[in-house]
Write an enzyme that holds these catalytic residues in place. Structure first.
Site, short mmCIF file in Angstrom:
data_model
loop_
_atom_site.label_atom_id
_atom_site.label_comp_id
_atom_site.label_asym_id
_atom_site.label_seq_id
_atom_site.Cartn_x
_atom_site.Cartn_y
_atom_site.Cartn_z
N ASP A 1 0.82 -1.21 0.00
CA ASP A 1 0.00 0.00 0.00
C ASP A 1 0.86 1.27 0.00
O ASP A 1 0.60 2.20 -0.73
CB ASP A 1 -0.97 0.00 1.20
N ASP B 1 7.09 3.94 3.36
CA ASP B 1 7.29 5.08 4.25
C ASP B 1 8.79 5.14 4.59
O ASP B 1 9.58 5.67 3.83
CB ASP B 1 6.39 4.86 5.47
P1 IMP Z 1 7.73 1.45 6.48
O1 IMP Z 1 8.33 0.18 6.98
O2 IMP Z 1 8.04 2.61 7.38
O3 IMP Z 1 8.04 1.75 5.05
O4 IMP Z 1 6.17 1.31 6.68
C1 IMP Z 1 5.36 0.64 5.84
C2 IMP Z 1 4.03 0.34 6.49
O5 IMP Z 1 3.68 1.33 7.47
C3 IMP Z 1 2.94 0.37 5.47
O6 IMP Z 1 2.77 -0.87 4.87
C4 IMP Z 1 1.74 0.81 6.29
O7 IMP Z 1 1.12 -0.31 6.87
C5 IMP Z 1 2.32 1.67 7.39
N1 IMP Z 1 2.21 3.12 7.06
C6 IMP Z 1 3.19 3.97 6.72
N2 IMP Z 1 2.73 5.20 6.48
C7 IMP Z 1 1.39 5.13 6.66
C8 IMP Z 1 0.34 6.10 6.53
O8 IMP Z 1 0.51 7.27 6.18
N3 IMP Z 1 -0.92 5.64 6.79
C9 IMP Z 1 -1.19 4.36 7.17
N4 IMP Z 1 -0.23 3.42 7.29
C10 IMP Z 1 1.05 3.81 7.04
MG MG Z 2 1.23 -2.25 5.16
#
Ligand code: IMP
Ligand code: MG
Length: 174
Positions: free
Chosen positions: A98, A101
């Site tokens: 989805d 981040d």
């Molecule tokens: P990362 O490991 O920081 O890249 O985070 C990825 C996961 O964090 C995604 O698959 C989402 O489940 C969650 N996430 C990151 N940003 C958002 C946001 O703005 N809204 C909701 N979920 C988020």
């Molecule tokens: Mg996710």
């Protein structure tokens, strides 16, 4: 805590972009069978929409990992809660997410998938927040780059809510 959701990317725009991505992916994987791997729960909504418009043969599988709790900051760890049903060795795998981040979740997943020796491994994400990146990760297909805001809808949640919203919305905490 009360929150308000305002539209960032309208439903029509999301749907049009998903069709565009499906067309690009169909071209890139011509003559192959594509294994779409979805990271639950957020990726499921996007993957199902995307799969509808992909014209090469598609097989889907699901994986569940935990990275975020019920708050809005990354735990920086990935734990497999549910693994894939089928092995990916020798297959053309496209991980569908989805949002990217910090990049921690995908970077962990990518390393894990590479050790399973797929024929190819790429990543497709509906949303990308490049300004938040902490870990370098190559993402081949990106729906939309968005600014640093907490978003919901199109599979994304805040405390498990709003995933079903057909548009991407920004959560404002009051
Ligand atoms: P990362 O490991 O920081 O890249 O985070 C990825 C996961 O964090 C995604 O698959 C989402 O489940 C969650 N996430 C990151 N940003 C958002 C946001 O703005 N809204 C909701 N979920 C988020
Ligand atoms: Mg996710």
């Amino acid at each position: 805590m009360a929150e308000k959701v305002s539209v960032l990317i309208a439903e029509e725009e999301v749907n049009a972009r998903i069709r565009e991505l499906a067309a690009i992916i169909s071209k890139d994987y011509e003559g192959k069978q594509l294994h779409l791997v979805c990271v639950l729960k957020g990726g499921a909504y996007f993957m199902i929409e995307l799969a509808k418009y992909i014209t090469v043969p598609v097989v889907i599988d699901f994986m569940s990992v935990s990275s975020y709790g019920s708050g809005t900051t990354s735990a920086g760890r990935v734990k497999i809660l549910k693994d894939l049903d089928e092995p990916v060795q020798g297959k053309d795998v496209l991980i569908v997410e989805d949002i990217v981040d910090s990049g921690r979740t995908l970077s962990c997943l990518k390393t894990m998938f590479e050790s399973r020796e797929p024929a190819s491994l790429s990543i497709c994400t509906l949303l990308d927040k490049p300004s938040r990146r902490e870990v370098e990760v190559d993402v081949e297909y990106v729906g939309f780059e968005i600014p640093d805001a907490f978003v919901v809808g199109c599979g994304l949640d805040f405390d498990q809510r709003y995933r079903n919203f057909p548009y991407v919305g920004v959560v404002e905490f009051e």
